[in-house]
Design a protein around this motif. Sequence first.
Motif, PDB file in Angstrom:
ATOM      1  N   ARG A   1      28.632  23.099  55.141  1.00  6.01           N
ATOM      2  CA  ARG A   1      29.353  24.631  54.981  1.00  6.01           C
ATOM      3  C   ARG A   1      28.496  25.221  54.323  1.00  6.01           C
ATOM      4  O   ARG A   1      28.137  25.091  53.043  1.00  6.01           O
ATOM      5  CB  ARG A   1      30.489  24.308  54.307  1.00  6.01           C
ATOM      6  N   THR A   2      27.609  26.167  54.773  1.00  7.49           N
ATOM      7  CA  THR A   2      26.770  27.293  54.063  1.00  7.49           C
ATOM      8  C   THR A   2      27.834  28.331  53.316  1.00  7.49           C
ATOM      9  O   THR A   2      28.597  28.870  53.745  1.00  7.49           O
ATOM     10  CB  THR A   2      25.957  27.854  55.113  1.00  7.49           C
ATOM     11  N   VAL A   3      27.415  28.568  51.955  1.00  8.69           N
ATOM     12  CA  VAL A   3      28.396  29.246  51.204  1.00  8.69           C
ATOM     13  C   VAL A   3      27.811  30.546  51.005  1.00  8.69           C
ATOM     14  O   VAL A   3      26.587  30.568  50.549  1.00  8.69           O
ATOM     15  CB  VAL A   3      28.662  28.702  49.944  1.00  8.69           C
ATOM     16  N   THR A   4      28.627  31.611  51.314  1.00  9.24           N
ATOM     17  CA  THR A   4      28.012  32.760  51.243  1.00  9.24           C
ATOM     18  C   THR A   4      28.464  33.732  49.888  1.00  9.24           C
ATOM     19  O   THR A   4      29.445  33.190  49.395  1.00  9.24           O
ATOM     20  CB  THR A   4      28.514  33.842  52.392  1.00  9.24           C
ATOM     21  N   GLU A   5      28.120  34.726  49.812  1.00  9.52           N
ATOM     22  CA  GLU A   5      28.617  35.580  48.562  1.00  9.52           C
ATOM     23  C   GLU A   5      29.804  35.922  48.940  1.00  9.52           C
ATOM     24  O   GLU A   5      30.699  35.852  47.922  1.00  9.52           O
ATOM     25  CB  GLU A   5      27.501  36.797  48.436  1.00  9.52           C
ATOM     26  N   ALA A   6      30.249  36.354  50.026  1.00  4.38           N
ATOM     27  CA  ALA A   6      31.508  36.935  50.332  1.00  4.38           C
ATOM     28  C   ALA A   6      32.673  35.459  49.943  1.00  4.38           C
ATOM     29  O   ALA A   6      33.647  35.926  49.650  1.00  4.38           O
ATOM     30  CB  ALA A   6      31.687  37.148  51.793  1.00  4.38           C
ATOM     31  N   ASP A   7      32.115  34.718  50.482  1.00  4.97           N
ATOM     32  CA  ASP A   7      33.214  33.157  50.248  1.00  4.97           C
ATOM     33  C   ASP A   7      33.166  33.099  48.643  1.00  4.97           C
ATOM     34  O   ASP A   7      34.639  33.055  48.143  1.00  4.97           O
ATOM     35  CB  ASP A   7      32.400  31.787  50.513  1.00  4.97           C
ATOM     36  N   ASN A   8      32.269  33.170  47.793  1.00  3.30           N
ATOM     37  CA  ASN A   8      32.333  33.122  46.421  1.00  3.30           C
ATOM     38  C   ASN A   8      33.157  34.016  45.802  1.00  3.30           C
ATOM     39  O   ASN A   8      34.111  33.834  45.125  1.00  3.30           O
ATOM     40  CB  ASN A   8      30.968  33.045  45.918  1.00  3.30           C
ATOM     41  N   VAL A   9      33.044  35.351  46.142  1.00  3.02           N
ATOM     42  CA  VAL A   9      33.439  36.437  45.679  1.00  3.02           C
ATOM     43  C   VAL A   9      35.130  36.617  46.044  1.00  3.02           C
ATOM     44  O   VAL A   9      36.203  36.684  44.985  1.00  3.02           O
ATOM     45  CB  VAL A   9      32.959  37.712  45.986  1.00  3.02           C
ATOM     46  N   LEU A  10      35.594  36.337  47.131  1.00  5.67           N
ATOM     47  CA  LEU A  10      36.679  36.273  47.652  1.00  5.67           C
ATOM     48  C   LEU A  10      37.718  35.240  47.051  1.00  5.67           C
ATOM     49  O   LEU A  10      38.646  35.228  46.496  1.00  5.67           O
ATOM     50  CB  LEU A  10      36.867  35.991  49.221  1.00  5.67           C
TER      51      LEU A  10
ATOM     52  N   THR B   1      36.936  33.599  44.079  1.00  2.00           N
ATOM     53  CA  THR B   1      36.919  33.814  42.806  1.00  2.00           C
ATOM     54  C   THR B   1      38.000  34.703  42.445  1.00  2.00           C
ATOM     55  O   THR B   1      38.847  34.747  41.620  1.00  2.00           O
ATOM     56  CB  THR B   1      35.635  34.310  42.151  1.00  2.00           C
ATOM     57  N   THR B   2      38.126  36.027  43.173  1.00  2.00           N
ATOM     58  CA  THR B   2      38.956  37.036  43.026  1.00  2.00           C
ATOM     59  C   THR B   2      40.559  36.661  43.370  1.00  2.00           C
ATOM     60  O   THR B   2      41.433  36.891  42.652  1.00  2.00           O
ATOM     61  CB  THR B   2      38.595  38.301  43.652  1.00  2.00           C
TER      62      THR B   2
ATOM     63  N   LEU C   1      30.834  36.638  39.686  1.00  2.00           N
ATOM     64  CA  LEU C   1      30.897  38.177  39.984  1.00  2.00           C
ATOM     65  C   LEU C   1      30.095  39.083  39.452  1.00  2.00           C
ATOM     66  O   LEU C   1      29.861  39.961  40.260  1.00  2.00           O
ATOM     67  CB  LEU C   1      32.494  38.628  39.605  1.00  2.00           C
ATOM     68  N   ASP C   2      29.344  38.984  38.674  1.00  3.70           N
ATOM     69  CA  ASP C   2      28.392  39.995  37.803  1.00  3.70           C
ATOM     70  C   ASP C   2      26.861  39.627  37.836  1.00  3.70           C
ATOM     71  O   ASP C   2      26.430  38.857  37.105  1.00  3.70           O
ATOM     72  CB  ASP C   2      28.901  40.502  36.305  1.00  3.70           C
ATOM     73  N   ALA C   3      26.261  40.349  39.150  1.00  8.12           N
ATOM     74  CA  ALA C   3      25.060  39.859  39.234  1.00  8.12           C
ATOM     75  C   ALA C   3      24.092  40.053  37.981  1.00  8.12           C
ATOM     76  O   ALA C   3      23.172  39.614  37.763  1.00  8.12           O
ATOM     77  CB  ALA C   3      24.550  40.483  40.693  1.00  8.12           C
ATOM     78  N   ALA C   4      24.332  41.342  37.534  1.00 10.44           N
ATOM     79  CA  ALA C   4      23.182  41.958  36.435  1.00 10.44           C
ATOM     80  C   ALA C   4      23.422  40.781  35.340  1.00 10.44           C
ATOM     81  O   ALA C   4      22.524  40.587  34.850  1.00 10.44           O
ATOM     82  CB  ALA C   4      23.587  43.274  36.238  1.00 10.44           C
TER      83      ALA C   4
ATOM     84  N   ASN D   1      31.475  29.464  42.332  1.00 15.55           N
ATOM     85  CA  ASN D   1      32.732  29.049  41.718  1.00 15.55           C
ATOM     86  C   ASN D   1      32.805  27.292  41.880  1.00 15.55           C
ATOM     87  O   ASN D   1      33.066  27.095  43.107  1.00 15.55           O
ATOM     88  CB  ASN D   1      33.931  29.831  42.185  1.00 15.55           C
ATOM     89  N   SER D   2      32.878  26.712  40.858  1.00 15.74           N
ATOM     90  CA  SER D   2      32.850  25.138  40.865  1.00 15.74           C
ATOM     91  C   SER D   2      34.312  24.753  41.718  1.00 15.74           C
ATOM     92  O   SER D   2      34.203  23.738  42.346  1.00 15.74           O
ATOM     93  CB  SER D   2      32.789  24.535  39.551  1.00 15.74           C
ATOM     94  N   MET D   3      35.334  25.534  41.320  1.00 13.94           N
ATOM     95  CA  MET D   3      36.516  25.202  42.058  1.00 13.94           C
ATOM     96  C   MET D   3      36.607  25.286  43.483  1.00 13.94           C
ATOM     97  O   MET D   3      37.113  24.459  44.588  1.00 13.94           O
ATOM     98  CB  MET D   3      37.759  25.864  41.711  1.00 13.94           C
ATOM     99  N   PHE D   4      35.618  26.326  44.080  1.00 14.17           N
ATOM    100  CA  PHE D   4      35.398  26.565  45.338  1.00 14.17           C
ATOM    101  C   PHE D   4      34.767  25.269  46.011  1.00 14.17           C
ATOM    102  O   PHE D   4      34.926  24.610  46.971  1.00 14.17           O
ATOM    103  CB  PHE D   4      34.653  27.806  45.690  1.00 14.17           C
ATOM    104  N   THR D   5      33.730  24.898  45.188  1.00 12.75           N
ATOM    105  CA  THR D   5      32.803  23.771  45.644  1.00 12.75           C
ATOM    106  C   THR D   5      33.923  22.602  45.692  1.00 12.75           C
ATOM    107  O   THR D   5      33.770  21.668  46.878  1.00 12.75           O
ATOM    108  CB  THR D   5      31.836  23.417  44.490  1.00 12.75           C
ATOM    109  N   LEU D   6      34.702  22.120  44.778  1.00 17.13           N
ATOM    110  CA  LEU D   6      35.483  21.086  44.814  1.00 17.13           C
ATOM    111  C   LEU D   6      36.456  21.128  45.909  1.00 17.13           C
ATOM    112  O   LEU D   6      36.560  20.236  46.929  1.00 17.13           O
ATOM    113  CB  LEU D   6      36.327  21.010  43.587  1.00 17.13           C
ATOM    114  N   ALA D   7      37.131  22.201  46.216  1.00 16.91           N
ATOM    115  CA  ALA D   7      38.151  22.467  47.277  1.00 16.91           C
ATOM    116  C   ALA D   7      37.405  22.056  48.575  1.00 16.91           C
ATOM    117  O   ALA D   7      37.737  21.660  49.610  1.00 16.91           O
ATOM    118  CB  ALA D   7      38.759  23.775  47.390  1.00 16.91           C
ATOM    119  N   THR D   8      36.250  22.805  48.703  1.00 15.32           N
ATOM    120  CA  THR D   8      35.513  22.528  49.985  1.00 15.32           C
ATOM    121  C   THR D   8      34.977  21.017  50.307  1.00 15.32           C
ATOM    122  O   THR D   8      34.981  20.705  51.454  1.00 15.32           O
ATOM    123  CB  THR D   8      34.040  23.757  50.290  1.00 15.32           C
TER     124      THR D   8
END
Length: 184
Positions: free
Chosen positions: A37-46, A48-49, A59-62, A75-82
């Motif tokens: 599963r290739t993880v995109t920025e959209a996956d991570n932001v969605l 996380t929010t 969330l904050d690139a700068a 997000n590590s919880m996304f990694t675990l769930a995936t």
Amino acid sequence: MNAHGRKDDGGGRVIEQRGLYFEELEEGVTYAHRPGRTVTEADNVLFTTLTMNTQALHLDAAWSAGQPFGQRLVNSMFTLATMVGQSVSQLTQGTIIAQLGLTDVSFPHPLYHGDTLYTETVISGKRPSGSRPGQGIVTMQHTGRNQDGAVVALATRSCLMWMREAHAGQPGSVRGNGQETMPV
């Protein structure tokens, strides 16, 4: 169509994907779950929010550019769930009763936007349930790696699983020949 949205085509054979029953899971065997599963920025932001995790590291690139990893982390919880999700179709689809717990969860290397997560599972233990006839407890060691082979996540998972004979014939069960049994 029957009550389960399946077309009755006159008795043709239907094979439905399922996980493995308690008896079919082998201790010490590594089950490689594909595709990755290739993880995109959209996956991570969605993710996380949706989970109300306001951590700037996701969330904050700068802000993240000035932190030790120099960029946002998945997000590590996304990694675990995936990682757990990648194991479902091969191991537990339709054969799990309940997830009993997750322990020894760690994230030894970050996962970044654009990385691909590959998961492997080793069955580290199994035993019949002492209180639930026809069911057994299986312990799984999940390992998530990125496309370069770096370990990004580890978790021990315990599941209550059906034994084949106890599950056969129940609504929603899948017989050993791949045919699902459903009330009509």
